[in-house]
Design a protein around this motif. Sequence first.
Motif, PDB file in Angstrom:
ATOM      1  N   GLY A  38     -83.394  17.513  38.565  1.00 46.26           N
ATOM      2  CA  GLY A  38     -82.997  17.823  39.927  1.00 46.26           C
ATOM      3  C   GLY A  38     -83.827  16.998  40.889  1.00 46.26           C
ATOM      4  N   PRO A  39     -83.535  17.084  42.183  1.00 52.99           N
ATOM      5  CA  PRO A  39     -84.288  16.304  43.178  1.00 52.99           C
ATOM      6  C   PRO A  39     -85.778  16.677  43.166  1.00 52.99           C
ATOM      7  CG  PRO A  39     -82.339  17.321  44.154  1.00 52.99           C
ATOM      8  CD  PRO A  39     -82.492  17.896  42.788  1.00 52.99           C
ATOM      9  N   GLY A  40     -86.627  15.723  42.860  1.00 53.97           N
ATOM     10  CA  GLY A  40     -88.077  15.937  42.880  1.00 53.97           C
ATOM     11  C   GLY A  40     -88.592  16.874  41.808  1.00 53.97           C
ATOM     12  N   GLN A  41     -87.781  17.118  40.783  1.00 52.89           N
ATOM     13  CA  GLN A  41     -88.218  18.032  39.726  1.00 52.89           C
ATOM     14  C   GLN A  41     -87.409  17.798  38.455  1.00 52.89           C
ATOM     15  OE1 GLN A  41     -87.445  21.946  41.241  1.00 52.89           O
ATOM     16  NE2 GLN A  41     -85.348  21.449  41.760  1.00 52.89           N
ATOM     17  N   TYR A  42     -88.029  18.102  37.315  1.00 54.01           N
ATOM     18  CA  TYR A  42     -87.267  18.137  36.077  1.00 54.01           C
ATOM     19  C   TYR A  42     -87.946  19.073  35.101  1.00 54.01           C
ATOM     20  CZ  TYR A  42     -90.312  14.216  34.471  1.00 54.01           C
ATOM     21  OH  TYR A  42     -91.352  13.407  34.149  1.00 54.01           O
ATOM     22  N   PHE A  43     -87.166  19.546  34.142  1.00 54.93           N
ATOM     23  CA  PHE A  43     -87.608  20.565  33.203  1.00 54.93           C
ATOM     24  C   PHE A  43     -87.199  20.122  31.799  1.00 54.93           C
ATOM     25  CE2 PHE A  43     -86.882  24.467  30.766  1.00 54.93           C
ATOM     26  CZ  PHE A  43     -88.052  25.173  31.016  1.00 54.93           C
ATOM     27  N   VAL A  44     -88.125  20.268  30.850  1.00 57.39           N
ATOM     28  CA  VAL A  44     -87.870  19.894  29.462  1.00 57.39           C
ATOM     29  C   VAL A  44     -88.212  21.084  28.584  1.00 57.39           C
ATOM     30  CG1 VAL A  44     -88.472  18.300  27.594  1.00 57.39           C
ATOM     31  CG2 VAL A  44     -88.492  17.494  29.960  1.00 57.39           C
ATOM     32  N   ILE A  45     -87.335  21.401  27.637  1.00 55.02           N
ATOM     33  CA  ILE A  45     -87.629  22.442  26.658  1.00 55.02           C
ATOM     34  C   ILE A  45     -87.393  21.851  25.270  1.00 55.02           C
ATOM     35  CG2 ILE A  45     -85.339  23.494  26.795  1.00 55.02           C
ATOM     36  CD1 ILE A  45     -86.911  26.225  26.418  1.00 55.02           C
ATOM     37  N   THR A  46     -88.342  22.091  24.352  1.00 53.24           N
ATOM     38  CA  THR A  46     -88.339  21.488  23.036  1.00 53.24           C
ATOM     39  C   THR A  46     -88.454  22.552  21.959  1.00 53.24           C
ATOM     40  OG1 THR A  46     -89.497  19.576  23.953  1.00 53.24           O
ATOM     41  CG2 THR A  46     -89.535  19.805  21.586  1.00 53.24           C
ATOM     42  N   ASP A  47     -87.616  22.460  20.954  1.00 51.91           N
ATOM     43  CA  ASP A  47     -87.665  23.356  19.791  1.00 51.91           C
ATOM     44  C   ASP A  47     -88.846  22.933  18.916  1.00 51.91           C
ATOM     45  OD1 ASP A  47     -87.288  24.771  17.427  1.00 51.91           O
ATOM     46  OD2 ASP A  47     -85.146  24.330  17.312  1.00 51.91           O
ATOM     47  N   ILE A  48     -89.820  23.831  18.737  1.00 55.62           N
ATOM     48  CA  ILE A  48     -90.980  23.500  17.897  1.00 55.62           C
ATOM     49  C   ILE A  48     -90.952  24.269  16.576  1.00 55.62           C
ATOM     50  CG2 ILE A  48     -92.441  22.705  19.788  1.00 55.62           C
ATOM     51  CD1 ILE A  48     -93.843  25.426  19.796  1.00 55.62           C
ATOM     52  N   GLY A  49     -89.828  24.924  16.292  1.00 59.99           N
ATOM     53  CA  GLY A  49     -89.637  25.577  15.005  1.00 59.99           C
ATOM     54  C   GLY A  49     -89.937  27.059  15.000  1.00 59.99           C
ATOM     55  N   ASN A  50     -89.358  27.756  14.048  1.00 64.99           N
ATOM     56  CA  ASN A  50     -89.574  29.192  13.842  1.00 64.99           C
ATOM     57  C   ASN A  50     -89.269  30.020  15.086  1.00 64.99           C
ATOM     58  OD1 ASN A  50     -90.435  28.810  11.132  1.00 64.99           O
ATOM     59  ND2 ASN A  50     -92.473  28.271  11.872  1.00 64.99           N
ATOM     60  N   GLY A  51     -88.222  29.639  15.836  1.00 61.68           N
ATOM     61  CA  GLY A  51     -87.853  30.387  17.037  1.00 61.68           C
ATOM     62  C   GLY A  51     -88.799  30.213  18.204  1.00 61.68           C
ATOM     63  N   ARG A  52     -89.665  29.194  18.146  1.00 59.69           N
ATOM     64  CA  ARG A  52     -90.622  28.912  19.226  1.00 59.69           C
ATOM     65  C   ARG A  52     -90.177  27.663  19.975  1.00 59.69           C
ATOM     66  NH1 ARG A  52     -94.241  31.932  21.098  1.00 59.69           N
ATOM     67  NH2 ARG A  52     -95.773  30.317  21.316  1.00 59.69           N
ATOM     68  N   TYR A  53     -90.428  27.681  21.271  1.00 55.89           N
ATOM     69  CA  TYR A  53     -90.105  26.551  22.139  1.00 55.89           C
ATOM     70  C   TYR A  53     -91.296  26.215  23.012  1.00 55.89           C
ATOM     71  CZ  TYR A  53     -85.246  26.918  20.794  1.00 55.89           C
ATOM     72  OH  TYR A  53     -84.088  26.931  20.066  1.00 55.89           O
ATOM     73  N   GLN A  54     -91.414  24.953  23.339  1.00 53.93           N
ATOM     74  CA  GLN A  54     -92.430  24.484  24.276  1.00 53.93           C
ATOM     75  C   GLN A  54     -91.676  23.948  25.487  1.00 53.93           C
ATOM     76  OE1 GLN A  54     -94.892  21.188  22.867  1.00 53.93           O
ATOM     77  NE2 GLN A  54     -96.666  22.347  23.553  1.00 53.93           N
ATOM     78  N   TRP A  55     -92.165  24.259  26.690  1.00 55.42           N
ATOM     79  CA  TRP A  55     -91.485  23.805  27.900  1.00 55.42           C
ATOM     80  C   TRP A  55     -92.452  23.092  28.835  1.00 55.42           C
ATOM     81  CZ3 TRP A  55     -93.475  25.634  32.405  1.00 55.42           C
ATOM     82  CH2 TRP A  55     -94.184  26.830  32.363  1.00 55.42           C
ATOM     83  N   TYR A  56     -91.902  22.222  29.660  1.00 57.54           N
ATOM     84  CA  TYR A  56     -92.640  21.461  30.660  1.00 57.54           C
ATOM     85  C   TYR A  56     -91.821  21.440  31.941  1.00 57.54           C
ATOM     86  CZ  TYR A  56     -94.692  19.600  26.376  1.00 57.54           C
ATOM     87  OH  TYR A  56     -95.278  19.480  25.142  1.00 57.54           O
ATOM     88  N   ALA A  57     -92.440  21.755  33.053  1.00 55.34           N
ATOM     89  CA  ALA A  57     -91.797  21.663  34.356  1.00 55.34           C
ATOM     90  C   ALA A  57     -92.573  20.641  35.185  1.00 55.34           C
ATOM     91  CB  ALA A  57     -91.794  23.017  35.053  1.00 55.34           C
ATOM     92  N   PHE A  58     -91.906  19.622  35.656  1.00 57.71           N
ATOM     93  CA  PHE A  58     -92.516  18.559  36.453  1.00 57.71           C
ATOM     94  C   PHE A  58     -92.026  18.692  37.888  1.00 57.71           C
ATOM     95  CE2 PHE A  58     -92.249  17.142  32.113  1.00 57.71           C
ATOM     96  CZ  PHE A  58     -93.419  16.445  31.883  1.00 57.71           C
ATOM     97  N   LEU A  59     -92.954  18.797  38.834  1.00 60.02           N
ATOM     98  CA  LEU A  59     -92.609  18.926  40.249  1.00 60.02           C
ATOM     99  C   LEU A  59     -93.255  17.795  41.036  1.00 60.02           C
ATOM    100  CD1 LEU A  59     -93.246  22.751  40.686  1.00 60.02           C
ATOM    101  CD2 LEU A  59     -91.078  21.604  40.271  1.00 60.02           C
ATOM    102  N   ALA A  60     -92.479  17.147  41.888  1.00 59.63           N
ATOM    103  CA  ALA A  60     -93.026  16.099  42.750  1.00 59.63           C
ATOM    104  C   ALA A  60     -93.960  16.747  43.765  1.00 59.63           C
ATOM    105  CB  ALA A  60     -91.905  15.344  43.449  1.00 59.63           C
ATOM    106  N   LYS A  61     -95.209  16.330  43.765  1.00 57.37           N
ATOM    107  CA  LYS A  61     -96.228  16.872  44.674  1.00 57.37           C
ATOM    108  C   LYS A  61     -97.099  15.717  45.159  1.00 57.37           C
ATOM    109  CE  LYS A  61     -95.836  21.434  43.900  1.00 57.37           C
ATOM    110  NZ  LYS A  61     -95.884  22.482  44.867  1.00 57.37           N
ATOM    111  N   PRO A  62     -97.524  15.759  46.400  1.00 58.51           N
ATOM    112  CA  PRO A  62     -98.429  14.711  46.878  1.00 58.51           C
ATOM    113  C   PRO A  62     -99.795  14.816  46.208  1.00 58.51           C
ATOM    114  CG  PRO A  62     -97.748  16.174  48.697  1.00 58.51           C
ATOM    115  CD  PRO A  62     -97.149  16.702  47.449  1.00 58.51           C
ATOM    116  N   ALA A  63    -100.450  13.682  46.063  1.00 65.04           N
ATOM    117  CA  ALA A  63    -101.802  13.669  45.494  1.00 65.04           C
ATOM    118  C   ALA A  63    -102.716  14.586  46.302  1.00 65.04           C
ATOM    119  CB  ALA A  63    -102.347  12.259  45.501  1.00 65.04           C
ATOM    120  N   GLY A  64    -103.514  15.403  45.618  1.00 64.97           N
ATOM    121  CA  GLY A  64    -104.452  16.302  46.276  1.00 64.97           C
ATOM    122  C   GLY A  64    -103.849  17.618  46.732  1.00 64.97           C
ATOM    123  N   SER A  65    -102.550  17.832  46.513  1.00 64.43           N
ATOM    124  CA  SER A  65    -101.894  19.040  47.024  1.00 64.43           C
ATOM    125  C   SER A  65    -102.396  20.311  46.342  1.00 64.43           C
ATOM    126  CB  SER A  65    -100.385  18.926  46.900  1.00 64.43           C
ATOM    127  OG  SER A  65     -99.998  18.847  45.545  1.00 64.43           O
TER     128      SER A  65
END
Length: 72
Positions: A38-65
């Motif tokens: 999406g605008p200024g953001q993205y989300f990733v979810i990964t299957d790591i096995g045995n019904g477990r998932y790892q997720w990452y949310a990336f948000l556009a933020k200014p340095a030092g925010s």
Amino acid sequence: PLRGEGSGVSYSGYTVFAGELDYDSFDNGDVGYKVYIGPGQYFVITDIGNGRYQWYAFLAKPAGSAALEEKP
């Protein structure tokens, strides 16, 4: 130095949040990862096995925010 001036690294413009969870996905085992963009953001979810998932949310933020945001 590990960061800052002279370290050879620079801020990407994104802050990342990450975690793991148990999740019963309808496509478990069929899809290795999903990316939602999406605008200024993205989300990733990964299957790591045995019904477990790892997720990452990336948000556009200014340095030092992070120093200006309220903490729990």
